[in-house]
Design a protein around this motif. Sequence first.
Motif, PDB file in Angstrom:
ATOM      1  N   UNK A 223       0.834  -1.211   0.000  1.00  0.00           N
ATOM      2  CA  UNK A 223       0.000   0.000   0.000  1.00  0.00           C
ATOM      3  C   UNK A 223       0.861   1.251   0.000  1.00  0.00           C
ATOM      4  N   UNK A 224       1.869   1.286   0.858  1.00  0.00           N
ATOM      5  CA  UNK A 224       2.737   2.463   0.939  1.00  0.00           C
ATOM      6  C   UNK A 224       3.520   2.666  -0.358  1.00  0.00           C
ATOM      7  N   UNK A 225       3.973   1.579  -0.946  1.00  0.00           N
ATOM      8  CA  UNK A 225       4.709   1.697  -2.211  1.00  0.00           C
ATOM      9  C   UNK A 225       3.793   2.168  -3.336  1.00  0.00           C
ATOM     10  N   UNK A 226       2.559   1.681  -3.349  1.00  0.00           N
ATOM     11  CA  UNK A 226       1.587   2.141  -4.352  1.00  0.00           C
ATOM     12  C   UNK A 226       1.299   3.628  -4.167  1.00  0.00           C
ATOM     13  N   UNK A 227       1.202   4.052  -2.920  1.00  0.00           N
ATOM     14  CA  UNK A 227       0.901   5.457  -2.664  1.00  0.00           C
ATOM     15  C   UNK A 227       2.022   6.358  -3.160  1.00  0.00           C
ATOM     16  N   UNK A 228       3.278   5.931  -3.011  1.00  0.00           N
ATOM     17  CA  UNK A 228       4.377   6.760  -3.522  1.00  0.00           C
ATOM     18  C   UNK A 228       4.259   6.915  -5.035  1.00  0.00           C
ATOM     19  N   UNK A 229       3.749   5.888  -5.715  1.00  0.00           N
ATOM     20  CA  UNK A 229       3.518   6.001  -7.157  1.00  0.00           C
ATOM     21  C   UNK A 229       2.401   7.000  -7.447  1.00  0.00           C
TER      22      UNK A 229
END
Length: 195
Positions: A144-150
């Motif tokens: 989730x956190x990695x997707x949010x950075x995208x």
Amino acid sequence: MTPQARREDLISAALELFGSRPPEDVSVDDVVARADVSRPLFYRYFASIRELRVAALRSVTDGLIDRLAQRAEGTRTERLRSAVRAFLDVAAEHRAGYVALLRSGSVVATSETNAIVDEVRNRAVEVILADAGITDPAPLLLATLRCWTAVVEGTLLTWLQDGDLPAVELDAWLVDQLLAMLEVTARHEPRGGES
């Protein structure tokens, strides 16, 4: 001027130029004219314009990583908004370089610069986890956190390229996006944030 100061001066000259045009359109002649130095002096510090581009972009991302590490005051949400504002500020300050760095197909986007961008992404995730006191995140939380950075990067590119999004609302909107994503993740991750 010390060698380190001269090198930083050349990087600053390149960043000033990147503020008005894409890095791939900036030549050695442009940089030496802006820095008021000779070509031989340029080559004493950088083997090529590509090496200077990478060093300049590295200085931008290092500055961003340093700003992410600074702890703002306030609630967790306010601190997160402050971190997002740091992204906005740095992206706006170095608009052309930032767009070129993240734009696929750019001559600036190489495996080396991609690794630099990944450092910023990873640091953003680390900051959020540290702020929440999570040392062993569940895989779904990490995703989730990695997707949010995208989402943040895509939003910044749209903002910088199109100019249609109001900057004063972006940090709150992006933080609300993350909070909504975390809420959905919590429903699918019964163990909570940590594994």
